[in-house]
Motif scaffolding. Structure first.
Motif, PDB file in Angstrom:
ATOM      1  N   LEU A   1      -3.590  -7.396   6.373  1.00  0.00           N
ATOM      2  CA  LEU A   1      -3.802  -8.003   7.683  1.00  0.00           C
ATOM      3  C   LEU A   1      -4.936  -9.013   7.626  1.00  0.00           C
ATOM      4  O   LEU A   1      -4.840 -10.114   8.191  1.00  0.00           O
ATOM      5  N   TYR A   2      -6.008  -8.659   6.931  1.00  0.00           N
ATOM      6  CA  TYR A   2      -7.143  -9.580   6.765  1.00  0.00           C
ATOM      7  C   TYR A   2      -6.684 -10.897   6.137  1.00  0.00           C
ATOM      8  O   TYR A   2      -7.014 -11.990   6.622  1.00  0.00           O
TER       9      TYR A   2
ATOM     10  N   ASN B   1       0.804  -1.217   0.000  1.00  0.00           N
ATOM     11  CA  ASN B   1       0.000   0.000   0.000  1.00  0.00           C
ATOM     12  C   ASN B   1       0.840   1.272   0.000  1.00  0.00           C
ATOM     13  O   ASN B   1       0.616   2.170  -0.804  1.00  0.00           O
ATOM     14  N   HIS B   2       1.833   1.349   0.907  1.00  0.00           N
ATOM     15  CA  HIS B   2       2.573   2.598   1.097  1.00  0.00           C
ATOM     16  C   HIS B   2       3.828   2.283   1.880  1.00  0.00           C
ATOM     17  O   HIS B   2       3.868   1.321   2.653  1.00  0.00           O
ATOM     18  N   ILE B   3       4.867   3.105   1.735  1.00  0.00           N
ATOM     19  CA  ILE B   3       6.118   2.853   2.438  1.00  0.00           C
ATOM     20  C   ILE B   3       5.956   2.942   3.952  1.00  0.00           C
ATOM     21  O   ILE B   3       6.668   2.282   4.713  1.00  0.00           O
ATOM     22  N   SER B   4       5.004   3.752   4.431  1.00  0.00           N
ATOM     23  CA  SER B   4       4.814   3.855   5.879  1.00  0.00           C
ATOM     24  C   SER B   4       3.353   3.778   6.308  1.00  0.00           C
ATOM     25  O   SER B   4       3.061   3.409   7.440  1.00  0.00           O
ATOM     26  N   GLY B   5       2.423   4.105   5.426  1.00  0.00           N
ATOM     27  CA  GLY B   5       1.012   4.137   5.800  1.00  0.00           C
ATOM     28  C   GLY B   5       0.326   2.796   5.607  1.00  0.00           C
ATOM     29  O   GLY B   5       0.533   2.128   4.602  1.00  0.00           O
ATOM     30  N   PRO B   6      -0.491   2.370   6.577  1.00  0.00           N
ATOM     31  CA  PRO B   6      -1.209   1.100   6.433  1.00  0.00           C
ATOM     32  C   PRO B   6      -2.350   1.193   5.427  1.00  0.00           C
ATOM     33  O   PRO B   6      -2.885   2.269   5.167  1.00  0.00           O
TER      34      PRO B   6
ATOM     35  N   THR C   1      -1.608   4.869  16.575  1.00  0.00           N
ATOM     36  CA  THR C   1      -1.677   5.873  15.520  1.00  0.00           C
ATOM     37  C   THR C   1      -3.072   5.821  14.901  1.00  0.00           C
ATOM     38  O   THR C   1      -3.754   4.797  14.960  1.00  0.00           O
ATOM     39  N   LEU C   2      -3.494   6.920  14.310  1.00  0.00           N
ATOM     40  CA  LEU C   2      -4.855   7.011  13.789  1.00  0.00           C
ATOM     41  C   LEU C   2      -5.147   5.936  12.753  1.00  0.00           C
ATOM     42  O   LEU C   2      -6.169   5.246  12.809  1.00  0.00           O
ATOM     43  N   TYR C   3      -4.250   5.767  11.794  1.00  0.00           N
ATOM     44  CA  TYR C   3      -4.538   4.903  10.660  1.00  0.00           C
ATOM     45  C   TYR C   3      -4.299   3.428  10.968  1.00  0.00           C
ATOM     46  O   TYR C   3      -5.014   2.560  10.478  1.00  0.00           O
ATOM     47  N   ASN C   4      -3.275   3.112  11.759  1.00  0.00           N
ATOM     48  CA  ASN C   4      -3.025   1.702  12.065  1.00  0.00           C
ATOM     49  C   ASN C   4      -4.191   1.082  12.816  1.00  0.00           C
ATOM     50  O   ASN C   4      -4.680   0.009  12.459  1.00  0.00           O
ATOM     51  N   ASP C   5      -4.640   1.730  13.882  1.00  0.00           N
ATOM     52  CA  ASP C   5      -5.693   1.145  14.710  1.00  0.00           C
ATOM     53  C   ASP C   5      -6.997   1.008  13.928  1.00  0.00           C
ATOM     54  O   ASP C   5      -7.733   0.028  14.085  1.00  0.00           O
ATOM     55  N   GLU C   6      -7.285   1.985  13.075  1.00  0.00           N
ATOM     56  CA  GLU C   6      -8.484   1.914  12.248  1.00  0.00           C
ATOM     57  C   GLU C   6      -8.384   0.746  11.259  1.00  0.00           C
ATOM     58  O   GLU C   6      -9.348  -0.017  11.072  1.00  0.00           O
TER      59      GLU C   6
ATOM     60  N   LEU D   1      -4.752 -15.581  18.869  1.00  0.00           N
ATOM     61  CA  LEU D   1      -4.370 -14.979  17.589  1.00  0.00           C
ATOM     62  C   LEU D   1      -3.463 -13.802  17.880  1.00  0.00           C
ATOM     63  O   LEU D   1      -3.849 -12.872  18.594  1.00  0.00           O
ATOM     64  N   LYS D   2      -2.235 -13.849  17.362  1.00  0.00           N
ATOM     65  CA  LYS D   2      -1.287 -12.745  17.500  1.00  0.00           C
ATOM     66  C   LYS D   2      -1.072 -12.106  16.138  1.00  0.00           C
ATOM     67  O   LYS D   2      -0.775 -12.803  15.163  1.00  0.00           O
ATOM     68  N   THR D   3      -1.234 -10.789  16.054  1.00  0.00           N
ATOM     69  CA  THR D   3      -1.071 -10.095  14.776  1.00  0.00           C
ATOM     70  C   THR D   3      -0.032  -8.984  14.882  1.00  0.00           C
ATOM     71  O   THR D   3       0.286  -8.505  15.973  1.00  0.00           O
ATOM     72  N   ALA D   4       0.464  -8.565  13.738  1.00  0.00           N
ATOM     73  CA  ALA D   4       1.397  -7.440  13.668  1.00  0.00           C
ATOM     74  C   ALA D   4       1.325  -6.825  12.280  1.00  0.00           C
ATOM     75  O   ALA D   4       1.020  -7.507  11.295  1.00  0.00           O
ATOM     76  N   SER D   5       1.609  -5.538  12.217  1.00  0.00           N
ATOM     77  CA  SER D   5       1.654  -4.823  10.940  1.00  0.00           C
ATOM     78  C   SER D   5       2.807  -3.826  10.997  1.00  0.00           C
ATOM     79  O   SER D   5       3.215  -3.396  12.077  1.00  0.00           O
ATOM     80  N   GLY D   6       3.331  -3.451   9.820  1.00  0.00           N
ATOM     81  CA  GLY D   6       4.477  -2.560   9.837  1.00  0.00           C
ATOM     82  C   GLY D   6       4.688  -1.801   8.544  1.00  0.00           C
ATOM     83  O   GLY D   6       3.911  -1.927   7.589  1.00  0.00           O
TER      84      GLY D   6
END
Length: 380
Positions: free
Chosen positions: A252-253, A240-245, A280-285, A362-367
């Motif tokens: 993640l889905y 999607n983006h170099i830093s934005g989710p 952060t606003l966008y990650n949690d959403e 269930l353990k998840t992560a995003s970056g």
């Protein structure tokens, strides 16, 4: 028939303590490692989770001889203290893997250097720790932004299942540094106070530091204190983006869907979600959207960032350890600092310590870079 892979031992070094028991006690009491710290000389203090260097050295001196101390960086001391208890309990053979998860490693060595120090290379860091304890196989480095810790578990599982190794020590670590703080500051992603994952008033992350280690094997002994079956894993990049989710949570889905499919568990069977939750606003959403797409919105969920901050490459492994402790103690921990929902999709955020039988985690992560990962663990 698929080979079963188990986590049977673990350890951690964090601002809340130098072993798992101390950490668990602190978490039950609701204590946080996040506090004001002045990390960059010409900048204001900021909220972060930082290990007391004096206490770190004292602990290191307890277990390692004086002659060892000058040879190790602060991060290396954290890693050595984390892995030592496990190495003492489990045999290192010709078929034992050493897997290091880290995002920035010894990045602090770059400060005020005109030439690139050898120790800044992640392969050198891994080799130094592995050689110290006498590992016989070539070290493996997993460095994929903030999903590294979760992916390192998956790498160990898949390599053991493929017959490459019989067991593995998975170690993860990152430390607070000017480089990391400056990077997140450039994104305006640092929170103004203690972070509030999923909360209406969240405004950014707190950086943290930690080291953690797990022992993974296909042949657990009969005297292990516990066993967690690594049932399924997946890592998907949404590009999607170099830093934005991703705003749709696609990566993640897909990671959750694939991990649960391999584990052969349904959404209703998941007892607890240890989420990424950076505040952060966008990650949690994005996470809220992905969990709802998987019909996981009613499953108890927390983020550990309010206790430990974001420990980068160590986060996924440390938070997996704490989730397993939750299962062993039949206790769900609250998502610290959460007060009012600030995401558009419903989530079952844990608000207080509560008893619960936990079998499937269930353990998840995003970056950064659009990376996402998920792993399903089963308490045996």
């Amino acid at each position: 028939m698929r080979k079963e892979i188990y986590i049977t031992d673990y350890s951690c070094v964090t601002p809340l303590g130098f072993n798992v028991d101390t950490n668990w006690k602190a978490l039950l009491e609701g204590r946080s490692g996040v506090d004001l710290h002045k990390i960059i000389d010409n900048q204001d203090a900021l909220y972060a989770s930082m290990i007391d260097s004096e206490k770190l050295n004292e602990e290191f001196n307890r277990f390692f001889t004086q002659k060892d101390i000058p040879n190790f960086t602060r991060l290396e001391k954290m890693l050595l203290l984390s892995i030592k208890p496990l190495v003492e309990q489990h045999t290192i053979s010709e078929d034992t893997a050493f897997i290091l998860s880290t995002t920035k490693g010894n990045i602090s060595l770059l400060k005020n250097q005109s030439e690139l120090p050898e120790g800044v290379y992640l392969s050198k860091l891994a080799g130094k720790i592995a050689d110290f304890f006498g590992f016989k196989t070539k070290p493996i480095v997993v460095s994929n932004a903030c999903v590294s810790g979760v992916m390192a578990i998956a790498v160990a599982k898949n390599m053991i299942q493929a017959g490459k190794y019989k067991d593995a020590f998975v170690i993860a670590g990152d430390e607070l540094s000017e480089f990391v703080i400056s990077g997140f500051n450039s994104f305006q992603a640092i929170g103004s106070g203690p972070c509030k994952p999923y909360d209406k008033n969240r405004d950014g992350i707190n950086i943290g530091e930690a080291a953690a280690t797990v022992y993974i094997t296909s042949n657990p002994s009969q005297n292990e204190k516990f066993r967690f079956n690594v049932l399924g894993d997946s890592a998907i990049n949404d590009a999607n983006h170099i830093s934005g989710p991703s705003r749709t949570g696609d990566g993640l889905y897909a990671s959750i869907r694939n991990a649960m499919a391999e584990a052969n568990v349904s959404s209703e069977q998941i007892d607890f979600i240890s989420a990424h939750g950076t505040a952060t606003l966008y990650n949690d959403e994005m996470e809220a959207i992905a969990f709802n797409r998987m019909e996981l919105q009613n499953i108890p969920l927390n983020s550990m960032k309010g206790y430990y901050g974001h420990c980068l490459g160590a986060s996924g492994l440390l938070e997996s350890i704490i989730s397993m402790e939750s299962a062993l103690h039949s206790t769900l921990l609250p998502s610290k600092n959460f007060e009012e929902t600030g995401v558009t999709q419903p989530l079952n955020i844990i608000r207080e310590n509560q008893s619960a039988e936990i079998k499937y985690i269930l353990k998840t992560a995003s970056g950064f870079g659009g990376c996402n990962a998920a792993v399903v663990l089963e308490k045996c």
